[in-house]
Design a protein around this motif. Structure first.
Motif, PDB file in Angstrom:
ATOM      1  N   VAL A 294       0.875  -1.174   0.000  1.00  0.00           N
ATOM      2  CA  VAL A 294       0.000   0.000   0.000  1.00  0.00           C
ATOM      3  C   VAL A 294       0.908   1.218   0.000  1.00  0.00           C
ATOM      4  O   VAL A 294       1.721   1.387   0.905  1.00  0.00           O
ATOM      5  N   TYR A 295       0.798   2.030  -1.057  1.00  0.00           N
ATOM      6  CA  TYR A 295       1.640   3.223  -1.078  1.00  0.00           C
ATOM      7  C   TYR A 295       0.784   4.472  -1.194  1.00  0.00           C
ATOM      8  O   TYR A 295      -0.270   4.477  -1.812  1.00  0.00           O
ATOM      9  N   PHE A 296       1.255   5.509  -0.519  1.00  0.00           N
ATOM     10  CA  PHE A 296       0.564   6.794  -0.468  1.00  0.00           C
ATOM     11  C   PHE A 296       1.383   7.815  -1.246  1.00  0.00           C
ATOM     12  O   PHE A 296       2.594   7.898  -1.063  1.00  0.00           O
TER      13      PHE A 296
ATOM     14  N   PRO B 169      -5.119  11.702  -2.078  1.00  0.00           N
ATOM     15  CA  PRO B 169      -6.339  12.460  -1.771  1.00  0.00           C
ATOM     16  C   PRO B 169      -7.109  12.904  -3.014  1.00  0.00           C
ATOM     17  O   PRO B 169      -8.073  13.650  -2.905  1.00  0.00           O
ATOM     18  N   ASP B 170      -6.710  12.434  -4.189  1.00  0.00           N
ATOM     19  CA  ASP B 170      -7.403  12.813  -5.421  1.00  0.00           C
ATOM     20  C   ASP B 170      -8.798  12.196  -5.499  1.00  0.00           C
ATOM     21  O   ASP B 170      -9.039  11.120  -4.963  1.00  0.00           O
ATOM     22  N   LYS B 171      -9.693  12.880  -6.225  1.00  0.00           N
ATOM     23  CA  LYS B 171     -11.036  12.354  -6.458  1.00  0.00           C
ATOM     24  C   LYS B 171     -10.965  11.213  -7.471  1.00  0.00           C
ATOM     25  O   LYS B 171     -10.056  11.161  -8.307  1.00  0.00           O
ATOM     26  N   PRO B 172     -11.948  10.274  -7.422  1.00  0.00           N
ATOM     27  CA  PRO B 172     -11.939   9.144  -8.359  1.00  0.00           C
ATOM     28  C   PRO B 172     -11.822   9.548  -9.830  1.00  0.00           C
ATOM     29  O   PRO B 172     -11.139   8.874 -10.607  1.00  0.00           O
ATOM     30  N   GLU B 173     -12.461  10.656 -10.218  1.00  0.00           N
ATOM     31  CA  GLU B 173     -12.417  11.082 -11.627  1.00  0.00           C
ATOM     32  C   GLU B 173     -10.979  11.361 -12.075  1.00  0.00           C
ATOM     33  O   GLU B 173     -10.582  11.009 -13.187  1.00  0.00           O
ATOM     34  N   LYS B 174     -10.201  12.001 -11.219  1.00  0.00           N
ATOM     35  CA  LYS B 174      -8.806  12.291 -11.560  1.00  0.00           C
ATOM     36  C   LYS B 174      -7.991  10.997 -11.596  1.00  0.00           C
ATOM     37  O   LYS B 174      -7.122  10.822 -12.458  1.00  0.00           O
ATOM     38  N   LEU B 175      -8.293  10.090 -10.678  1.00  0.00           N
ATOM     39  CA  LEU B 175      -7.596   8.800 -10.674  1.00  0.00           C
ATOM     40  C   LEU B 175      -7.887   8.019 -11.956  1.00  0.00           C
ATOM     41  O   LEU B 175      -6.999   7.355 -12.500  1.00  0.00           O
ATOM     42  N   ALA B 176      -9.112   8.101 -12.447  1.00  0.00           N
ATOM     43  CA  ALA B 176      -9.470   7.406 -13.691  1.00  0.00           C
ATOM     44  C   ALA B 176      -8.669   7.967 -14.861  1.00  0.00           C
ATOM     45  O   ALA B 176      -8.155   7.214 -15.697  1.00  0.00           O
ATOM     46  N   LYS B 177      -8.515   9.289 -14.918  1.00  0.00           N
ATOM     47  CA  LYS B 177      -7.705   9.904 -15.982  1.00  0.00           C
ATOM     48  C   LYS B 177      -6.251   9.456 -15.882  1.00  0.00           C
ATOM     49  O   LYS B 177      -5.607   9.143 -16.888  1.00  0.00           O
TER      50      LYS B 177
ATOM     51  N   LEU C 102      -6.777   4.360  -5.197  1.00  0.00           N
ATOM     52  CA  LEU C 102      -7.891   4.654  -4.302  1.00  0.00           C
ATOM     53  C   LEU C 102      -7.897   6.121  -3.898  1.00  0.00           C
ATOM     54  O   LEU C 102      -6.843   6.752  -3.768  1.00  0.00           O
ATOM     55  N   SER C 103      -9.095   6.624  -3.663  1.00  0.00           N
ATOM     56  CA  SER C 103      -9.320   8.029  -3.340  1.00  0.00           C
ATOM     57  C   SER C 103      -9.593   8.208  -1.847  1.00  0.00           C
ATOM     58  O   SER C 103     -10.558   7.658  -1.324  1.00  0.00           O
ATOM     59  N   ASP C 104      -8.740   8.977  -1.190  1.00  0.00           N
ATOM     60  CA  ASP C 104      -8.893   9.279   0.243  1.00  0.00           C
ATOM     61  C   ASP C 104      -9.057  10.788   0.407  1.00  0.00           C
ATOM     62  O   ASP C 104      -8.191  11.473   0.935  1.00  0.00           O
ATOM     63  N   VAL C 105     -10.176  11.295  -0.123  1.00  0.00           N
ATOM     64  CA  VAL C 105     -10.411  12.745  -0.177  1.00  0.00           C
ATOM     65  C   VAL C 105     -10.336  13.394   1.199  1.00  0.00           C
ATOM     66  O   VAL C 105      -9.776  14.477   1.354  1.00  0.00           O
ATOM     67  N   ASP C 106     -10.875  12.733   2.230  1.00  0.00           N
ATOM     68  CA  ASP C 106     -10.853  13.354   3.566  1.00  0.00           C
ATOM     69  C   ASP C 106      -9.551  13.071   4.330  1.00  0.00           C
ATOM     70  O   ASP C 106      -9.385  13.508   5.461  1.00  0.00           O
TER      71      ASP C 106
END
Length: 155
Positions: A35-37, A72-80, A92-96
Motif C-alpha cells: 500500500v503506497y501513499f 487524496p485525489d477524487k476518483p475522476e482524476k484517478l481514472a484519468k 484509491l481516493s482518500d479525499v478526507d
C-alpha cells in the motif's frame, strides 16, 4: 502523528477506486499487499512512481504481492491518471485524508526547505494477516520500487 512500525495491525480501510467502486484492505486478506501513499495523480514524481509499480507488477504479483496506490485525489482524476499511464493496479481516493492520517502518511514535512502540511510519500507492506511487515516514510518517487524490491529480497 503516530507512525506505524512492523508488527502493528494495519489500519482497516474501504475507499473508492478510480471507478467509484469500494476497495477494502480486507479484500487482500490472505495475500501480501503493498500500500503506497502519494501526493497527487498526474504530477511528475507520482507518475514516475506509479509507472515503476506498473512495470514491476507482474514480478511483484508472481512473488505474491498485490499493489494499491492511495492519494487524496477524487476518483475522476484517478481514472484519468489510470487511463493516461496504463496503471494496472487499484488507485484509491482518500479525499478526507482519514486513511492517510491513520497510516501516519499525512502531516508536517519539509518541501524545498519549507515546512508544509501534506501527504508524506510512504509505502507499507502488509502481510497475509493484516500486520505491517514494512513501513517506509519519506520515500523518493524515483528509484523507490527498485529499493523496495531489494528490501523484499526480490532482486
Amino acid at each position: 502523528m503516530s507512525r506505524l512500525t512492523p508488527g502493528d495491525t494495519a489500519p482497516a480501510f474501504t475507499l473508492p477506486d478510480a471507478d467509484g467502486a469500494p476497495v477494502s484492505l480486507a479484500d487482500f486478506r490472505g495475500r501480501k499487499v503493498v500500500v503506497y501513499f502519494y501526493p497527487a495523480a498526474m504530477t511528475p514524481g507520482c507518475t514516475k512512481q506509479a509507472c515503476d509499480f506498473r512495470d514491476s507488477l507482474a514480478s511483484l504479483s508472481a512473488a505474491g504481492y498485490a499493489v494499491v496506490g492511495i492519494s487524496p485525489d477524487k476518483p475522476e482524476k484517478l481514472a484519468k491518471f489510470r487511463e493516461r499511464d496504463a496503471v494496472n493496479f487499484p488507485l484509491l481516493s482518500d479525499v478526507d485524508r482519514s486513511v492517510l492520517q491513520a497510516y501516519g502518511a499525512f502531516g508536517e514535512k519539509t518541501m524545498y526547505g519549507k515546512k508544509v502540511t501534506g501527504v508524506i510519500r510512504s509505502t507499507f507492506v502488509i502481510d497475509e494477516q493484516g500486520k505491517v511487515e514494512l513501513a517506509q516514510y519519506n520515500v523518493k518517487a524515483t528509484g523507490h520500487v527498485a529499493k523496495l524490491r531489494r528490501d523484499l529480497g526480490l532482486d
